[in-house]
Write a protein that holds these residues in place. Structure first.
Motif, mmCIF file in Angstrom:
data_model
loop_
_atom_site.group_PDB
_atom_site.id
_atom_site.type_symbol
_atom_site.label_atom_id
_atom_site.label_comp_id
_atom_site.label_asym_id
_atom_site.label_seq_id
_atom_site.Cartn_x
_atom_site.Cartn_y
_atom_site.Cartn_z
ATOM 1 N N ILE A 197 9.656 -5.564 -9.600
ATOM 2 C CA ILE A 197 8.374 -6.235 -9.842
ATOM 3 C C ILE A 197 7.259 -5.202 -9.940
ATOM 4 O O ILE A 197 6.376 -5.300 -10.802
ATOM 5 N N TRP A 198 7.297 -4.188 -9.067
ATOM 6 C CA TRP A 198 6.288 -3.123 -9.129
ATOM 7 C C TRP A 198 6.338 -2.421 -10.475
ATOM 8 O O TRP A 198 5.294 -2.042 -11.025
ATOM 9 N N VAL A 199 7.549 -2.215 -11.004
ATOM 10 C CA VAL A 199 7.681 -1.571 -12.315
ATOM 11 C C VAL A 199 6.980 -2.394 -13.389
ATOM 12 O O VAL A 199 6.253 -1.863 -14.239
ATOM 13 N N ALA A 200 7.217 -3.699 -13.380
ATOM 14 C CA ALA A 200 6.569 -4.572 -14.362
ATOM 15 C C ALA A 200 5.055 -4.494 -14.248
ATOM 16 O O ALA A 200 4.334 -4.472 -15.259
ATOM 17 N N LEU A 201 4.546 -4.426 -13.027
ATOM 18 C CA LEU A 201 3.106 -4.322 -12.827
ATOM 19 C C LEU A 201 2.575 -2.972 -13.302
ATOM 20 O O LEU A 201 1.462 -2.880 -13.837
ATOM 21 N N CYS A 202 3.371 -1.901 -13.125
ATOM 22 C CA CYS A 202 2.978 -0.587 -13.639
ATOM 23 C C CYS A 202 2.843 -0.621 -15.159
ATOM 24 O O CYS A 202 1.915 -0.025 -15.732
ATOM 25 N N LEU A 203 3.753 -1.303 -15.814
ATOM 26 C CA LEU A 203 3.708 -1.399 -17.271
ATOM 27 C C LEU A 203 2.476 -2.186 -17.725
ATOM 28 O O LEU A 203 1.855 -1.853 -18.739
ATOM 29 N N ILE A 244 6.822 3.735 -5.916
ATOM 30 C CA ILE A 244 6.497 2.986 -7.132
ATOM 31 C C ILE A 244 5.281 2.090 -6.902
ATOM 32 O O ILE A 244 4.469 1.881 -7.808
ATOM 33 N N ALA A 245 5.124 1.587 -5.672
ATOM 34 C CA ALA A 245 3.936 0.787 -5.358
ATOM 35 C C ALA A 245 2.686 1.650 -5.396
ATOM 36 O O ALA A 245 1.643 1.239 -5.911
ATOM 37 N N GLY A 246 2.784 2.865 -4.847
ATOM 38 C CA GLY A 246 1.650 3.776 -4.906
ATOM 39 C C GLY A 246 1.282 4.147 -6.331
ATOM 40 O O GLY A 246 0.099 4.248 -6.667
ATOM 41 N N LEU A 247 2.304 4.318 -7.183
ATOM 42 C CA LEU A 247 2.051 4.621 -8.586
ATOM 43 C C LEU A 247 1.332 3.466 -9.269
ATOM 44 O O LEU A 247 0.428 3.683 -10.092
ATOM 45 N N PHE A 248 1.695 2.231 -8.914
ATOM 46 C CA PHE A 248 1.019 1.068 -9.503
ATOM 47 C C PHE A 248 -0.466 1.071 -9.174
ATOM 48 O O PHE A 248 -1.319 0.876 -10.057
ATOM 49 N N PHE A 249 -0.816 1.286 -7.924
ATOM 50 C CA PHE A 249 -2.229 1.241 -7.550
ATOM 51 C C PHE A 249 -3.004 2.409 -8.148
ATOM 52 O O PHE A 249 -4.190 2.277 -8.474
#
Length: 260
Positions: A197-203, A244-249
């Motif tokens: 889910i975090w990956v999808a949010l990063c995209l 990956i969560a940190g990358l999203f933010f």
């Protein structure tokens, strides 16, 4: 996990998501009416996640990190935020010129996103089938999440390794989010897919970075190069680490600076 437990947990997660999503939508419309489309959805996701983390921290410090308090608190905050925003009067969305991406850009973005998700899906599926085994996952990430869910208290230190003094407690938000899944479903069944889910949010954040210049497909492709690297896929997919969560933010902050 029985069928009834699964259905009840799914219903509780739906109530949490719907309540906080509704509140986040109205709060974003009140505070940033010009943020529409992908950027608006991204802002609402950040608001909803922030509310969920804050609620979990508050009730967890009170020793109430349990199903009923969590669901009731999220419903109250989400609905209360909606009522407050509507009473303040939500302004109309201002008319601003939109920069539309070409069909080629959209196709590039979709192709890159699908490639990343497919690559992440394989190890994620293996984790769902075989369990989460990565060192940091079993060492502290999921150990803390399970302890939060079992005790309902997020305050005490958890001595996962007496020889590593700095690993006694990592107050990182990902453990709380894994704990929400464990509390509602009475199992960590949801945890292996959280990083997907975090990956999808990063995209989504990557698209917003390039959206003002009609090059969203290029920025998604650039993000895909990083997200699809073995360093991230090998350590994050289907596991508990929160890099990956940190990358999203980080990407979201950049998207707000560029597109906001």
């Amino acid at each position: 996990m029985s069928t009834s437990q699964y259905l009840l947990g799914a219903a509780e997660l739906a109530v949490i998501a719907a309540s906080l999503g509704l509140g986040a939508y109205h709060l974003r419309a009140l505070l940033a009416p010009a943020w529409t489309g992908a950027l608006g959805r991204l802002a609402e996701i950040v608001l909803g996640l922030s509310a969920l983390i804050l609620i979990s921290e508050i009730i967890g410090l009170a020793g109430l990190f349990e199903e009923l308090p969590l669901v009731l608190a999220c419903a109250a905050v989400g609905l209360g935020g909606t009522i407050w925003a509507r009473r303040r009067g939500i302004p109309k969305t201002p008319e601003t010129p939109l920069v539309r991406s070409s069909g080629v850009m959209v196709a590039i973005g979709i192709a890159a996103a699908v490639l990343v998700v497919v690559h992440w899906a394989q190890p994620t599926g293996e984790a769902v089938d075989q369990g989460m085994y990565y060192q940091d996952t079993t060492w502290y990430h999921m150990s803390f999440s399970a302890r939060f869910a079992q005790t309902g208290d997020i305050g005490p230190l958890h001595f996962t390794d007496p020889l590593k003094l700095t690993a006694w407690f990592y107050p990182q938000n990902s453990e709380l989010l894994h704990g929400v899944g464990i509390v509602t479903l009475d199992t960590d069944f949801l945890s292996p897919v959280i990083n997907l889910i975090w990956v999808a949010l990063c995209l989504l954040a990557a698209w917003c970075i390039g959206r003002p210049y009609a090059i969203g497909g290029v920025t998604v492709l650039g993000a895909a190069v990083v997200l699809d690297s073995e360093m991230l896929v090998g350590s994050q997919a289907g596991q508990g680490p929160n890099d990956i969560a940190g990358l999203f933010f980080l990407m979201t902050a950049l998207a707000f600076l560029v597109d906001g």
